[in-house]
Design an enzyme around this catalytic site. Structure first.
Site, PDB file in Angstrom:
ATOM      1  N   HIS A 360       0.692  -1.005   0.043  1.00 45.94           N
ATOM      2  CA  HIS A 360      -0.083  -0.235   0.028  1.00 45.94           C
ATOM      3  C   HIS A 360       0.945   1.280   0.164  1.00 45.94           C
ATOM      4  CE1 HIS A 360       0.643  -1.023   4.197  1.00 45.94           C
ATOM      5  NE2 HIS A 360       0.526   0.329   4.421  1.00 45.94           N
ATOM      6  N   ARG A 375      -3.491   2.204  13.799  1.00 47.46           N
ATOM      7  CA  ARG A 375      -3.310   1.007  13.174  1.00 47.46           C
ATOM      8  C   ARG A 375      -3.236   0.012  14.155  1.00 47.46           C
ATOM      9  NH1 ARG A 375       2.072   0.168   9.847  1.00 47.46           N
ATOM     10  NH2 ARG A 375       2.558  -1.194  11.662  1.00 47.46           N
TER      11      ARG A 375
END
Length: 428
Positions: A360, A375
Site C-alpha cells: 500500500h 493501526r
C-alpha cells in the site's frame, strides 16, 4: 544510539527558536519520525497524537524539564516465534454469516478491494470475524465506513487474527497503548518531495520481522475534506501477470528484508530504538495459507537505493541481476494500475488488508490539513515458499487469476496468457 544531551546548560545548546524551526521542517515520511505536531491540545483526539508541542520537543531531546516523553526509552527483547492460528481456514467459503448481515457488498475492481456497508464491527460474531479474515485474504483489502469502534475494540478485533505487533521505532500515543501504530500529520510537518519519490512510499508493513503482519486494520479518526487517500496493489495480480517461466524462476528466490534504515532514522533524530533492528530472509513468492494463492512478496518502501529500502537484495544472484529484478517488481507495484485500488477516507472509515498479499501507499497531497489514523497489526505466520507450502500441506499452490477463470468456466490451458503483439484496439 545517537547521544542525548543532559540537563546541563550549555552556551552551545540549540535555542528554543531553532528547535521550533526544526519541528516545522519538511520531512521524509519513512526516514523522519513523527516528533512534531502543531501543539493544539484542544484537538479532540490529542490523546492519540504521537507528536509533541515545541515545548515538549525541547524537553524530550534535551531533558531540561520533567515532562513525560512520547518516545519512551524502553528496551524490548528480540521477538520470539509465536504460534498463529489462521482464522480464515475456519470460515464458511461463501461467507454467509458476514454477507447476510450486510446491507451492501461492493467490489471496487475485479482484482482488489471490497466495501461492506451496514455492519457494525463491534457486533461481529467469531464466525463473522473468520469470514472477514477470508474475505480480506481473497480481496486484498476490505473497507467499512461510519464505524464507531474505539481503539481498544479495534485491538480486540485484531487479536482474533493473531498476536499484536509492537513497533520498535514509531512513537507511543499519549494514551500509552504500545500496540497502536499512530499515523499522524498536520501543518507542522510538510512532506519534502526532494527527499523521496512516490515509488518509495509503496510498502508492506514491517516485512523484516520473522513473522510479518497478516490482517491489519487502520481507522482514520480525523482527516482532510479531500486528499490523503491510500492505494493498495495486489501481489496476487502481480504474480498472475508474469510469464510462466518468470513465475517459476521467482518461486525459487529469497530476499533480505531489513529494519536497519528505519532504526537508523530514529537514532538520527536522537530517539530510542526499543528493539534492535534485524534482517530476515523471506521467499520472493509466498503462499497465503488462507487462500493457497501465490503472491509476489517484495517491499520497495523507504529509498530507491538498496541500502535504504526494506527489501535490500535477492539472495544468491549477482547484484546486477538482483537490482534488475527488484526494480522491475517495484515498478510493477507502483505503475500497474490494473492491480491497484484507491480509497477515499472519511472520519470513522476503517480498512482491513492482508499484508501477505498486498502493498500500500499513502498520498501526501493534503498538507497543511491534519490526517490522523490508528493501526492494529497482528502477526502472521512465517512467510512460506511455494515449495515449502506444497510439501507441508500436500496441496498445490495456486495462481489466483487462473482459479478465478476456472470458476468462470474459461479455458486456462494456455495459462490464460497471450503475449501476442497484435494491437488490441483497447482505448479509453
Amino acid at each position: 544510539m545517537a547521544p542525548v544531551a543532559t540537563n546541563e546548560k550549555s552556551t552551545t545548546s540549540p535555542n528554543v527558536q531553532s528547535l521550533k524551526d526544526d519541528a516545522s521542517k519538511v520531512f521524509n515520511p519513512f526516514y523522519s519520525p513523527a516528533i512534531a505536531d502543531d501543539g493544539d491540545e484542544s484537538y479532540i483526539h490529542s490523546q492519540y497524537k504521537v507528536g509533541v508541542s515545541s515545548r515538549s520537543l525541547i524537553v524530550q531531546i534535551w531533558n531540561i524539564e520533567t515532562f513525560q516523553p512520547f518516545f519512551p526509552n524502553l528496551s524490548w527483547p528480540p521477538l520470539e516465534e509465536v504460534e498463529v492460528t489462521e482464522r480464515a481456514l475456519f470460515a464458511d467459503p461463501e461467507k454467509k454469516s458476514l454477507f447476510r448481515a450486510a446491507k451492501k457488498v461492493r467490489h471496487y475492481t475485479p482484482v482488489i478491494g471490497t466495501e461492506i456497508s451496514g455492519i457494525d464491527l463491534r457486533q461481529l460474531s467469531d464466525s463473522q470475524k473468520d469470514e472477514l479474515a477470508l474475505l480480506v485474504a481473497e480481496r486484498g483489502v476490505v473497507f467499512f465506513r461510519d464505524q464507531e469502534i474505539n481503539i481498544q475494540e479495534q485491538l480486540d478485533l485484531a487479536r482474533h487474527f493473531g498476536p499484536l505487533h509492537k513497533h520498535a521505532t514509531t512513537p507511543i500515543p499519549k494514551a500509552g497503548i504500545e500496540e497502536v501504530h499512530v499515523v499522524y500529520n498536520d501543518h507542522s510537518r510538510r512532506p519534502d518531495p526532494a527527499s523521496f519519490s512516490k515509488l518509495e512510499l509503496w510498502h508492506s508493513d514491517v516485512t523484516y520481522e520473522v513473522q510479518p503482519p497478516s490482517v491489519t486494520s487502520l481507522k482514520v479518526i480525523a482527516g482532510p475534506e479531500y486528499g490523503g487517500d491510500t492505494l493498495w496493489a495486489s501481489g496476487y495480480a502481480l504474480y498472475s501477470g508474469l510469464s510462466p517461466g518468470f513465475q517459476k524462476y521467482l518461486e525459487g528466490l529469497k530476499a533480505v528484508h531489513s529494519a536497519v534504515a528505519q532504526a537508523d532514522g530514529a537514532r538520527a533524530a536522537g530517539l530510542p530504538v526499543r528493539r534492535e533492528a534485524i534482517e530476515t530472509v523471506h521467499p520472493v513468492v509466498r503462499v497465503n495459507p488462507a487462500t493457497g494463492w501465490k503472491s509476489v512478496y517484495v517491499n520497495p518502501g523507504m529509498f530507491a537505493t538498496d541500502s535504504r529500502r526494506f527489501t535490500r537484495r535477492i539472495v544468491g544472484v549477482p547484484k546486477a541481476e538482483s537490482d534488475a529484478i527488484l526494480s522491475f517488481l517495484f515498478h510493477q507495484i507502483a505503475e500497474n494500475v490494473d492491480n491497484q485500488v484507491r480509497f477515499q477516507w472519511e472520519p470513522n472509515s476503517i480498512a482491513f488488508w492482508d499484508n501477505r498479499a498486498v502493498v500500500h501507499s499513502a498520498t501526501f497531497d493534503f498538507w497543511p490539513a491534519t490526517r490522523h489514523a490508528l493501526r492494529a497489526t497482528p502477526h502472521g505466520e512465517k512467510p512460506t515458499s511455494v515449495e515449502d507450502y506444497e510439501r507441508q500441506t500436500g496441496k498445490v499452490a495456486k495462481d489466483r487469476q487462473l482459479e478465478i477463470w476456472k470458476q468462470q468456466g474459461l479455458d486456462t490451458q494456455t495459462n490464460g496468457k497471450n503475449y501476442s503483439t497484435k494491437a488490441r484496439g483497447y482505448n479509453d
